[in-house]
Design a protein around this motif. Structure first.
Motif, PDB file in Angstrom:
ATOM      1  N   ALA A   1       0.834  -1.210   0.000  1.00 57.58           N
ATOM      2  CA  ALA A   1       0.000   0.000   0.000  1.00 57.58           C
ATOM      3  C   ALA A   1       0.864   1.253   0.000  1.00 57.58           C
ATOM      4  O   ALA A   1       0.574   2.225  -0.708  1.00 57.58           O
ATOM      5  CB  ALA A   1      -0.929  -0.015   1.211  1.00 57.58           C
ATOM      6  N   THR A   2       1.937   1.243   0.796  1.00 56.61           N
ATOM      7  CA  THR A   2       2.814   2.413   0.870  1.00 56.61           C
ATOM      8  C   THR A   2       3.474   2.688  -0.466  1.00 56.61           C
ATOM      9  O   THR A   2       3.524   3.833  -0.941  1.00 56.61           O
ATOM     10  CB  THR A   2       3.898   2.200   1.948  1.00 56.61           C
ATOM     11  OG1 THR A   2       3.264   1.952   3.210  1.00 56.61           O
ATOM     12  CG2 THR A   2       4.782   3.437   2.070  1.00 56.61           C
ATOM     13  N   LEU A   3       3.989   1.643  -1.113  1.00 58.84           N
ATOM     14  CA  LEU A   3       4.648   1.813  -2.405  1.00 58.84           C
ATOM     15  C   LEU A   3       3.658   2.286  -3.468  1.00 58.84           C
ATOM     16  O   LEU A   3       3.961   3.182  -4.266  1.00 58.84           O
ATOM     17  CB  LEU A   3       5.299   0.488  -2.816  1.00 58.84           C
ATOM     18  CG  LEU A   3       6.183   0.501  -4.069  1.00 58.84           C
ATOM     19  CD1 LEU A   3       7.305  -0.530  -3.931  1.00 58.84           C
ATOM     20  CD2 LEU A   3       5.372   0.210  -5.324  1.00 58.84           C
ATOM     21  N   LEU A   4       2.467   1.697  -3.471  1.00 67.29           N
ATOM     22  CA  LEU A   4       1.454   2.079  -4.455  1.00 67.29           C
ATOM     23  C   LEU A   4       1.037   3.529  -4.270  1.00 67.29           C
ATOM     24  O   LEU A   4       0.829   4.261  -5.241  1.00 67.29           O
ATOM     25  CB  LEU A   4       0.243   1.155  -4.309  1.00 67.29           C
ATOM     26  CG  LEU A   4      -0.759   1.126  -5.468  1.00 67.29           C
ATOM     27  CD1 LEU A   4      -0.075   0.719  -6.767  1.00 67.29           C
ATOM     28  CD2 LEU A   4      -1.904   0.180  -5.152  1.00 67.29           C
ATOM     29  N   ALA A   5       0.953   3.974  -3.017  1.00 64.75           N
ATOM     30  CA  ALA A   5       0.597   5.367  -2.747  1.00 64.75           C
ATOM     31  C   ALA A   5       1.669   6.312  -3.278  1.00 64.75           C
ATOM     32  O   ALA A   5       1.368   7.388  -3.806  1.00 64.75           O
ATOM     33  CB  ALA A   5       0.408   5.572  -1.246  1.00 64.75           C
ATOM     34  N   LYS A   6       2.934   5.917  -3.157  1.00 68.65           N
ATOM     35  CA  LYS A   6       4.028   6.742  -3.666  1.00 68.65           C
ATOM     36  C   LYS A   6       3.966   6.856  -5.185  1.00 68.65           C
ATOM     37  O   LYS A   6       4.149   7.950  -5.742  1.00 68.65           O
ATOM     38  CB  LYS A   6       5.375   6.151  -3.245  1.00 68.65           C
ATOM     39  CG  LYS A   6       5.690   6.297  -1.771  1.00 68.65           C
ATOM     40  CD  LYS A   6       7.046   5.688  -1.445  1.00 68.65           C
ATOM     41  CE  LYS A   6       7.389   5.861   0.032  1.00 68.65           C
ATOM     42  NZ  LYS A   6       8.717   5.270   0.344  1.00 68.65           N
ATOM     43  N   LEU A   7       3.714   5.752  -5.868  1.00 69.61           N
ATOM     44  CA  LEU A   7       3.628   5.778  -7.331  1.00 69.61           C
ATOM     45  C   LEU A   7       2.418   6.593  -7.788  1.00 69.61           C
ATOM     46  O   LEU A   7       2.517   7.398  -8.721  1.00 69.61           O
ATOM     47  CB  LEU A   7       3.541   4.353  -7.874  1.00 69.61           C
ATOM     48  CG  LEU A   7       4.778   3.468  -7.662  1.00 69.61           C
ATOM     49  CD1 LEU A   7       4.512   2.056  -8.183  1.00 69.61           C
ATOM     50  CD2 LEU A   7       6.005   4.058  -8.362  1.00 69.61           C
ATOM     51  N   ALA A   8       1.275   6.379  -7.136  1.00 64.88           N
ATOM     52  CA  ALA A   8       0.070   7.128  -7.498  1.00 64.88           C
ATOM     53  C   ALA A   8       0.295   8.619  -7.298  1.00 64.88           C
ATOM     54  O   ALA A   8      -0.092   9.448  -8.135  1.00 64.88           O
ATOM     55  CB  ALA A   8      -1.119   6.650  -6.662  1.00 64.88           C
ATOM     56  N   GLY A   9       0.936   8.986  -6.175  1.00 62.46           N
ATOM     57  CA  GLY A   9       1.220  10.394  -5.913  1.00 62.46           C
ATOM     58  C   GLY A   9       2.112  11.006  -6.975  1.00 62.46           C
ATOM     59  O   GLY A   9       1.919  12.159  -7.376  1.00 62.46           O
ATOM     60  N   ALA A  10       3.091  10.242  -7.462  1.00 62.54           N
ATOM     61  CA  ALA A  10       3.974  10.734  -8.522  1.00 62.54           C
ATOM     62  C   ALA A  10       3.197  10.998  -9.811  1.00 62.54           C
ATOM     63  O   ALA A  10       3.514  11.924 -10.560  1.00 62.54           O
ATOM     64  CB  ALA A  10       5.094   9.723  -8.780  1.00 62.54           C
TER      65      ALA A  10
END
Length: 208
Positions: free
Chosen positions: A72-81
């Motif tokens: 979830a943390t990694l996916l949130a970082k990619l989505a934010g980018a």
């Protein structure tokens, strides 16, 4: 009849769990492809997405190839980018277009690290509003970076259990029926310190 239902209940539950796991696995495959498409649509290299998201180039490559499922943390970082919410990115992987979003057809994604289950409830739409349902298992701890909250306003409404929400240096303890509006983007942690699953809804309003 009651005895028959009691006897069949474990088998029915097993079929439900199998269908849910199959749906999640299928979405994981489409999500890997969607991340690659979002990156290429912006003309970004793996290195550029890595720089913008804070995720290593090697990990992004593994995720895009389907060799590793994003947390979830990694996916949130990619989505934010990408300038998206995590739920928007997941919904785009499904590509379902309808004004009616039936529960059995909704995008469901499970964090392989914590078991956190994210369901995109609202239909795909051009409107700047999204509705998401989260199931946070007992003892789960999910950190989300501030970048995931850029250009969005969010409200959280607890439907079951209790939620400890750490927003920067502030901690909120939320019970059933409590609703919290998030402040300016900060690194956050969603924590379930109780012994039962916490279910809460998230309303997201795009502002940019």
């Amino acid at each position: 009849m009651a005895a028959l239902i009691s006897m069949l209940a474990p088998h029915i539950r097993s079929l439900y769990d199998y269908d849910m796991d199959t749906k999640v696995d299928s979405l994981d495959q489409r999500l890997s492809e969607r991340i690659r498409l979002e990156r290429e649509a912006r003309g970004w290299s793996l290195s550029e997405l890595s720089e913008r998201s804070g995720v290593s180039r090697a990990m992004i490559h593994k995720v895009e190839r389907g060799d590793s499922s994003p947390t979830a943390t990694l996916l949130a970082k990619l989505a934010g980018a990408f300038g998206l919410t995590m739920s928007s990115l997941i919904a785009r992987a499904e590509m379902s277009q309808s004004r009616l979003s039936r529960r059995q057809d909704q995008s469901v994604w499970r964090d392989p690290q914590t078991g956190y289950l994210r369901r995109h409830v609202s239909p795909m739409s051009e409107l700047p509003l999204e509705l998401v349902e989260i199931e946070l298992p007992a003892g789960a701890d999910v950190p989300i970076p501030a970048s995931a909250y850029a250009l969005h306003r969010r409200w959280m409404w607890v439907k079951q259990g209790s939620l400890t929400f750490v927003e920067g240096v502030e901690t909120h303890i939320l019970g059933v029926g409590d609703c919290l509006e998030l402040g300016p983007p900060q690194d956050c942690v969603f924590r379930n310190a109780s012994g039962e699953t916490c279910i809460y809804a998230v309303v997201l309003l795009r502002t940019g």
